[in-house]
Scaffold this active site. Sequence first.
Site, short mmCIF file in Angstrom:
data_model
loop_
_atom_site.label_atom_id
_atom_site.label_comp_id
_atom_site.label_asym_id
_atom_site.label_seq_id
_atom_site.Cartn_x
_atom_site.Cartn_y
_atom_site.Cartn_z
N GLU A 154 -33.97 -45.09 -20.32
CA GLU A 154 -32.66 -44.49 -20.07
C GLU A 154 -31.66 -44.69 -21.21
O GLU A 154 -30.61 -44.05 -21.22
CB GLU A 154 -32.09 -45.05 -18.76
CG GLU A 154 -32.95 -44.62 -17.56
CD GLU A 154 -32.55 -45.28 -16.26
OE1 GLU A 154 -32.39 -44.57 -15.26
OE2 GLU A 154 -32.41 -46.52 -16.24
N GLY B 68 -32.48 -40.16 -7.78
CA GLY B 68 -32.99 -39.20 -6.82
C GLY B 68 -31.85 -38.33 -6.32
O GLY B 68 -30.68 -38.74 -6.34
N ILE C 250 -35.80 -44.65 -3.07
CA ILE C 250 -35.81 -43.81 -1.87
C ILE C 250 -36.90 -42.73 -2.02
O ILE C 250 -36.87 -41.95 -2.97
CB ILE C 250 -34.43 -43.13 -1.65
CG1 ILE C 250 -33.30 -44.18 -1.66
CG2 ILE C 250 -34.43 -42.32 -0.35
CD1 ILE C 250 -33.34 -45.23 -0.59
N MET D 267 -30.10 -47.20 -8.08
CA MET D 267 -30.20 -48.63 -7.77
C MET D 267 -29.23 -49.52 -8.55
O MET D 267 -29.33 -50.75 -8.45
CB MET D 267 -31.66 -49.09 -8.01
CG MET D 267 -32.66 -48.33 -7.14
SD MET D 267 -34.39 -48.75 -7.44
CE MET D 267 -34.44 -50.44 -6.87
N GLU D 268 -28.31 -48.94 -9.34
CA GLU D 268 -27.44 -49.80 -10.16
C GLU D 268 -25.96 -49.42 -10.18
O GLU D 268 -25.10 -50.28 -10.37
CB GLU D 268 -27.93 -49.84 -11.63
CG GLU D 268 -29.30 -50.42 -11.84
CD GLU D 268 -30.41 -49.41 -11.53
OE1 GLU D 268 -30.15 -48.19 -11.60
OE2 GLU D 268 -31.52 -49.85 -11.19
N ASP E 24 -35.99 -36.71 -9.25
CA ASP E 24 -36.83 -36.49 -8.05
C ASP E 24 -35.92 -36.21 -6.86
O ASP E 24 -34.72 -36.41 -6.93
CB ASP E 24 -37.72 -37.72 -7.78
CG ASP E 24 -36.91 -38.99 -7.60
OD1 ASP E 24 -36.65 -39.67 -8.60
OD2 ASP E 24 -36.48 -39.27 -6.46
#
Length: 229
Positions: A11, A77, A153, A173-174, A197
């Site tokens: 990333e 996601g 997820i 997640m961050e 996704d």
Amino acid sequence: MYGLIGAMSLEVEALMAQVEDREEKKVGMDVFVSGRLFGQEAVLAVCGPGKVNAALCAQSMILHYQPEWILNLGVAGAGDATVSIGDMVVATAAVQHDMDTSPIGDPVGLVSKINLVEIPCDDALRAKLVKAASQVEGVNVHEGIIATGDQFIHSGDVRSRIHGLFHAKAVEMEGGAVAHACYVHGVPCGVLRSISDQADGHSDMDYPTFAALAASHSQQVVENLLRGE
Ligand code: ADE
């Protein structure tokens, strides 16, 4: 100086490769790379996945570098069916969807101590990110809530629950943890995500296929942003 944090090397690695007059400093397990990036002073780090890794990294960055703002960038996601793989989401605010003290009377997502569900992102930085993202060809840009939790997820039902509670446009997640650390220290924050996704039953196939392209798009946005500063 501007701060850039990604969870995984993928990333931020294209940005890391462009840093001039590069210096490295290790704080705990985080390695901070600072120098000039597209003409601006910047500090970059790979924090590792999850809220605690992200918050530790953001706090260390703030205390050691005093950045003007911190941007958490990377992949995510989709938060609902209106957001497609390849789209980008710029956060108006971030939430921690797995924070839940509702059995004792709090709203789901309330982060006690700071007493917020929606942790704000900086409006001026958000506007610049939207402009910079719109310059990437063929990409739809959304603005809205980004939902963070310590889970990848991969179920339509879980995604629907998070969307129902928070109207999230992206799940990751961050971001909510970087925003939390920034809020505590009074540092303006941005969260930018490129969708890899649908956060549904196909995510195990889609994520490996689309993460690299999505990650390169969000790094392109940072280049556009810094060149425009
Ligand atoms: N990052 C990229 N895709 C994700 C997902 N489905 N859940 C959480 N974080 C993600």
